[in-house]
Design an enzyme around this catalytic site. Structure first.
Site, PDB file in Angstrom:
ATOM      1  N   ASP A 142      -2.795  -8.205  -4.549  1.00  0.00           N
ATOM      2  CA  ASP A 142      -3.182  -7.014  -3.808  1.00  0.00           C
ATOM      3  C   ASP A 142      -3.768  -5.963  -4.739  1.00  0.00           C
ATOM      4  OD1 ASP A 142      -3.396  -5.510  -1.555  1.00  0.00           O
ATOM      5  OD2 ASP A 142      -1.251  -5.106  -1.332  1.00  0.00           O
ATOM      6  N   CYS A 147       0.786  -1.239   0.000  1.00  0.00           N
ATOM      7  CA  CYS A 147       0.000   0.000   0.000  1.00  0.00           C
ATOM      8  C   CYS A 147       0.818   1.290   0.000  1.00  0.00           C
ATOM      9  CB  CYS A 147      -1.066   0.002   1.084  1.00  0.00           C
ATOM     10  SG  CYS A 147      -0.734  -1.022   2.487  1.00  0.00           S
ATOM     11  N   GLN A 203       1.131 -11.281  -2.797  1.00  0.00           N
ATOM     12  CA  GLN A 203      -0.273 -10.956  -2.599  1.00  0.00           C
ATOM     13  C   GLN A 203      -0.924 -10.592  -3.916  1.00  0.00           C
ATOM     14  OE1 GLN A 203       0.221  -7.697   0.254  1.00  0.00           O
ATOM     15  NE2 GLN A 203      -0.905  -8.927   1.731  1.00  0.00           N
ATOM     16  N   ARG A 263       7.518 -10.609   5.567  1.00  0.00           N
ATOM     17  CA  ARG A 263       7.186 -10.306   6.952  1.00  0.00           C
ATOM     18  C   ARG A 263       7.912 -11.286   7.843  1.00  0.00           C
ATOM     19  NH1 ARG A 263       0.607  -9.472   6.206  1.00  0.00           N
ATOM     20  NH2 ARG A 263       0.833  -7.807   4.668  1.00  0.00           N
ATOM     21  N   HIS A 276      -8.265  -1.406   0.581  1.00  0.00           N
ATOM     22  CA  HIS A 276      -7.307  -2.483   0.300  1.00  0.00           C
ATOM     23  C   HIS A 276      -8.146  -3.707   0.014  1.00  0.00           C
ATOM     24  CE1 HIS A 276      -4.081  -0.508   2.948  1.00  0.00           C
ATOM     25  NE2 HIS A 276      -5.179   0.090   3.334  1.00  0.00           N
ATOM     26  N   HIS A 329      -5.430  -1.669  -4.483  1.00  0.00           N
ATOM     27  CA  HIS A 329      -5.899  -0.535  -3.697  1.00  0.00           C
ATOM     28  C   HIS A 329      -6.790   0.304  -4.565  1.00  0.00           C
ATOM     29  CE1 HIS A 329      -2.342  -1.931  -1.526  1.00  0.00           C
ATOM     30  NE2 HIS A 329      -3.120  -1.709  -0.493  1.00  0.00           N
ATOM     31  N   LYS A 362     -13.002  -4.147   8.214  1.00  0.00           N
ATOM     32  CA  LYS A 362     -12.754  -4.975   7.031  1.00  0.00           C
ATOM     33  C   LYS A 362     -13.763  -6.115   6.894  1.00  0.00           C
ATOM     34  CE  LYS A 362      -9.239  -7.703   9.500  1.00  0.00           C
ATOM     35  NZ  LYS A 362      -7.822  -8.085   9.572  1.00  0.00           N
TER      36      LYS A 362
END
Length: 653
Positions: free
Chosen positions: A388, A339, A386, A368, A522, A390, A476
């Site tokens: 991912d 992000c 991911q 991570r 997200h 946004h 979320k």
RNA sequence: GCCGGUAUAGCUCAGCUGGUAGAGCACCUGAUUUGUAAUCAGGGGGUCGCGGGUUCGAAUCCUGCUGCCGGCACCA
């Protein structure tokens, strides 16, 4: 007098205070013997509990599905008694019923070992044989605390203190042993039966808090009869066979090694799966999203701005030039999320309200530092990818974007054969950023969206609320799917964020010429590609649908006389876009069939002398013992058709 | 990270109370030309996770570390 309604809707009168046991005995001797509890208006209660008011009454027998909970709960008590009998001085704490069984947490200086389990089981069988009655008593708080304190059961004292004021302190006794418990229980230990097994010992924190002492937990499973126990143990064996770590090795998909804890070495076949998944996702995004790629390492100052350095520093990797003499001595962070990078892309150049909603996707590799004990095959790794995205949008566009994401997520899951989905809304956690008004607003929008998701699915999609489980920056949705053997996996997520754009000073120019902070959503569908592949491997037990299978076809021969023809067959399969290979080894067909079956190749195309002469092939599908002869051209076209990904298939008529 | 367990050949595993490693499968070589889940014979392969210690001697006992396994805690 009280009026009790029986399952056949007959209503009979009894003296107030009559017990379930008495009523069962009044009906028949055999029922009295089989009864383990009563259900009053659907709520289970002790057989010995005096019934004081009108109710719908059912006598619950041992074969009633509801009795299972009691069997397990009672087994937990008996296990605790057995442990205290075997090792006096061991403290008992809590012992609830869980899915498929029960556990009890003990405090003992010497830890339990797996070898203790059969010993405990044996003692449990003795106690069950004794057949002591479970009897309930109500004690005063002081009495209970004094009793447990005298026995050195300090955890129980804490539990007594935790019972809300106004609630009785209930004690259940079986023979000489007793436990603080809210019940209900069956009539006697004998009703537990023999269909139980202690499964494992494990550590567990007192009250689930890692700041507390660690206790020893013993897990057990218990069933109404041996057939059910056996079926359960068999199911566990089957689940073990489809463990993605095992299949990953057997099918040569990936490996891990000591130098890289939690990072995947993808082998050719595994990477083929990975790429098939990514290609599929790319096609699904093509219409609405812009795919981008943000840097892997960025100055730690950027992560300070984003807040991650503060919130998640202990889970982040930092990088620096390995040479201490290097000119640039700054500390960089290996990205744990995409992000902040995406916000930088958004900020680059002026954005107008006309650009919104702006949907930015990335198949971003993130790292991570997961706690060592958390790692688990592909399911929990330190480096993962991911799917991912946004979405930068206005406040007004938020709800619609959430719904659009919902449609995409559900449709993707559908393509992989996941039909049972639960959408959970996670609300504000204790540790969070943003004003209460902001949270109130975001949660109310998402509650409405959640309702709409449920409504438009016609009841197919279940919803739930997880209070306090939201991210620190916003509420979320979590998407949970159910796999082929009934396990639930949380994969997709949609998160509203009213923190990050503001922190980075991202804005767009609105109609009125004013700068406005966009809302950022997200979202991930697979979540982690690695984990999603792990789930797919287990869901399909390695037996992938053709469009995903790394190797779709193996062409093999019976004698070398067919080699030439087999090469031709292979060429045609490949020309049709199939991932095909050839096996011309001088081995018996039995041997080759066995080998390719174990490798889980979906299609074995066998060519013998006969096929070569007739220009046919003999097809054997994985999992089948049968073969289908087919003309070569027909085989190629039907396999090619089957191998088309679900999103590319012509819509069903 | 915490509790417990565990680490021997590519894989699955054996190796009793300490006396310098073994099986099956896989691999390689040769023979076999085979009709749908293991053809036969021969051969090569391990500094027993890594580091310390005890001992005349350690895969075996002790200890530290690392990985993995089962839970717990965590999961932006």
């Amino acid at each position: 007098m009280i009026h009790l309604t029986f399952p056949d809707n007959s209503v009979r009168d009894f003296a107030a205070g009559t017990t379930g046991a008495e009523i069962a005995a009044g009906i028949s001797k055999s029922l009295a013997k089989k009864a383990v509890a009563v259900a009053l208006d659907g709520a289970l209660a002790d057989l010995s509990e005096p019934i004081t008011g009108d109710a719908r009454l059912e006598i619950v027998t041992r074969d009633d599905p509801r009795a299972l909970e009691l069997i397990r709960h009672d087994a937990a008590h008996v296990m605790a008694e057995a442990v205290q009998e075997l090792w006096p001085g061991t403290q008992v704490t809590i012992g609830p019923v869980i899915e498929n069984g029960f556990y009890y947490d003990f405090k003992r200086d010497e830890p339990f070992t797996p070898e203790d389990l059969p010993v405990i089981e044996k003692k449990m069988r003795e106690i069950i044989q004794r057949g002591d009655a479970f009897t309930k008593e109500v004690w005063s708080r002081e009495e209970a605390k004094r009793f447990f304190l005298e026995r050195g059961e300090t955890y129980k004292v804490e539990l007594v203190d935790a019972i809300p004021a106004g609630e009785d302190v209930k004690i259940y006794r079986q023979g000489d042993w007793l436990d603080l418990c809210r019940g209900p229980h069956m009539a006697s230990t004998r009703q537990i039966g023999d269909s139980f097994k202690l499964m494992k010992v494990a550590g567990a924190y007192w009250r689930g808090d890692s700041d507390n002492e660690m206790l020893t937990r013993i897990y057990g499973t218990a069933w109404a009869n041996d057939a059910e126990l056996k079926a359960y143990l068999h199911m566990l064996e089957e689940a073990e066979k489809r463990d993605h770590r095992r299949l990953g090795r057997e099918m040569d998909l990936f490996h891990f090694q000591e130098e890289g804890p939690g990072v995947v070495f993808w082998h050719a076949k595994g990477w083929s799966l990975f790429q098939s998944l990514v290609s599929y996702m790319r096609r699904r995004l093509a219409e609405d999203y812009d795919e981008v790629n943000a840097p892997q390492i960025l100055d730690s100052s950027l992560w300070e701005t984003s807040g991650h350095w503060g919130w998640y520093k202990e889970n982040m990797f930092s990088v620096q030039c390995a040479d201490t003499e290097a000119e640039d001595t700054r500390l960089f962070a290996l990205k744990p999320m995409n992000c902040p990078g995406h916000v930088q892309i958004f900020k680059h150049g002026l954005k107008s309200y006309r650009d919104l909603p702006l949907r930015m996707a990335e198949f971003g590799a993130v790292h991570r530092y997961e706690p060592s004990g958390a790692m688990h095959g592909l399911m929990r790794v330190r480096g993962f990818t991911q799917d991912d995205a946004h979405i930068f949008c206005t406040e007004e566009q938020m709800a619609e974007e959430c719904l659009k994401i919902n449609d995409l997520i559900l449709s993707v899951y559908e393509d992989f054969g996941f039909h049972e989905i639960v959408v959970k809304l996670s609300t504000r956690p204790e540790k969070r950023v943003g004003s209460d008004e902001l949270w109130d607003h975001a949660e109310s929008v998402m509650e409405k969206v959640l309702q709409q998701i449920a409504d438009q699915s016609g009841g197919r999609i279940k919803t739930d609320i997880l209070p306090g489980e939201g991210a620190f920056y916003g509420p979320k949705f979590e998407y949970t799917l159910r796999d082929a053997i009934g396990r639930e996996w949380q994969c997709g997520t949609t998160q509203v964020d009213f923190n990050l754009p503001e922190r980075f000073g991202a804005f767009y120019v609105d109609k009125d010429g004013e700068k406005k902070t966009p809302v950022m959503i997200h979202r991930a569908i697979c979540g982690s590609m690695e984990r999603f592949l792990g789930i797919l491997i287990e869901n399909f037990a390695g037996h992938f649908p053709l469009w995903l299978a790394p190797q779709q076809v193996i062409v093999t021969t019976i004698t070398s006389e067919a080699d030439e023809y087999a090469r031709e067959v292979l060429a045609e399969m490949k020309a049709a876009g199939l991932r095909a290979d050839i096996d011309l080894r001088n081995e018996k067909i039995n041997y080759k069939v066995r080998e390719h079956s174990l490798a889980k190749v979906p299609v074995i195309v066998v060519c013998g002398k006969r096929e070569a002469e007739e220009r046919t092939v003999n097809i054997r599908r994985l999992g089948s013992k049968h073969q289908t002869p087919m003309a070569l051209a027909e085989a190629v076209s039907s396999l090619a058709e089957e191998a088309v990904a679900p999103d590319l298939r012509p819509a069903a008529e």
